[in-house]
Design a protein around this motif. Structure first.
Motif, short mmCIF file in Angstrom:
data_model
loop_
_atom_site.label_atom_id
_atom_site.label_comp_id
_atom_site.label_asym_id
_atom_site.label_seq_id
_atom_site.Cartn_x
_atom_site.Cartn_y
_atom_site.Cartn_z
N TYR A 73 1.07 -1.36 -0.17
CA TYR A 73 0.24 0.00 -0.30
C TYR A 73 0.66 1.31 -0.22
O TYR A 73 2.00 0.88 0.76
CB TYR A 73 -0.64 0.14 0.83
N LEU A 100 -7.09 2.66 6.99
CA LEU A 100 -7.78 3.38 5.24
C LEU A 100 -6.56 3.19 4.55
O LEU A 100 -5.41 3.97 5.33
CB LEU A 100 -8.06 4.21 5.58
N ILE A 102 -4.37 2.76 0.98
CA ILE A 102 -4.48 3.49 -0.75
C ILE A 102 -3.49 2.70 -1.53
O ILE A 102 -1.93 2.48 -0.95
CB ILE A 102 -4.02 4.79 -0.79
N LYS A 107 -6.10 3.40 -5.17
CA LYS A 107 -8.02 3.08 -5.42
C LYS A 107 -7.39 2.93 -3.05
O LYS A 107 -6.87 3.04 -2.61
CB LYS A 107 -7.84 1.90 -5.37
N LYS A 108 -8.62 3.85 -2.93
CA LYS A 108 -9.01 4.00 -1.14
C LYS A 108 -9.84 2.60 -0.78
O LYS A 108 -10.54 2.36 -1.53
CB LYS A 108 -9.92 5.21 -1.26
N ASN A 109 -9.57 2.32 0.48
CA ASN A 109 -10.25 0.53 1.10
C ASN A 109 -9.62 1.31 2.41
O ASN A 109 -8.52 0.91 3.18
CB ASN A 109 -8.80 -0.66 0.78
#
Length: 195
Positions: A73, A100, A102, A107-109
């Motif tokens: 990430y 959280l 990226i 893309k954020k998850n």
């Protein structure tokens, strides 16, 4: 003609289940939901029926909590939000830890949400180990608040991760040394830095 619950219908429809789940997610107890359903829809649903409906989502929640994650990430934001919740008939304060991420495609998850008594570096260490066990091999930047021991907890699991203090916490730390009348000018200058 009844629209929500048809004549002679003795089971709860999918739509009603979704309403029950929504109320449960917003913190209503099964007793509250039962009385609410009676008042709004003039139907009696027992506590046990409501519990059976809400229990259906537990495997889905468990699956989401244990899903495999990306290997790397770019940025992971970690912080806790403090909520007042009802527990055993009392209102108590709980910390909800949120990670959280990226990924490398931008893309954020939400990597995970965890409930604890209060925010601590020790609990964050267990979360880091959990992320590692779910497949996260490296985090380039960890964005955190100024919690004591937090950087050490991250370094114990991800030694190469660069740790950066969250911009909101940096701003708060900067503004606490400035008088109230000068805050607007300071914020205008700071915006040039962090934007």
């Amino acid at each position: 003609e009844p629209q929500l619950i048809k004549k002679y219908q003795n089971t709860v429809t999918q739509d009603m289940e979704e309403k029950i789940l929504s109320m449960y997610a917003k913190g209503m107890t099964t007793g509250d939901i039962e009385s609410h359903m009676r008042e709004l829809y003039d139907i009696d649903i027992s506590d046990s029926t409501i519990s059976r409906i809400t229990d259906k989502i537990m495997p889905i929640v468990k699956e989401w909590q244990e899903r495999p994650l990306e290997e790397v990430y770019a940025v992971v934001f970690m912080d806790a939000i403090h909520y007042h919740v009802r527990s055993e008939g009392r209102i108590v304060k709980r910390a909800v830890y949120i990670a959280l991420g990226i990924d490398m495609n931008g893309k954020k998850n939400v990597l995970g949400m965890y409930v604890g008594e209060n925010e601590s570096a020790k609990f964050w260490l267990s979360i880091m180990n959990g992320l590692k066990n779910r497949g996260v091999e490296d985090i380039l930047i960890a964005c955190v608040d100024g919690l004591n021991g937090f950087p050490q907890a991250i370094e114990a699991v991800y030694p190469k991760t660069e740790i950066q203090q969250c911009i909101i916490h940096q701003i708060r730390n900067s503004t606490k040394f400035v008088s109230y009348k000068d805050i607007k000018k300071l914020m205008a200058d700071l915006k040039l830095v962090y934007a």
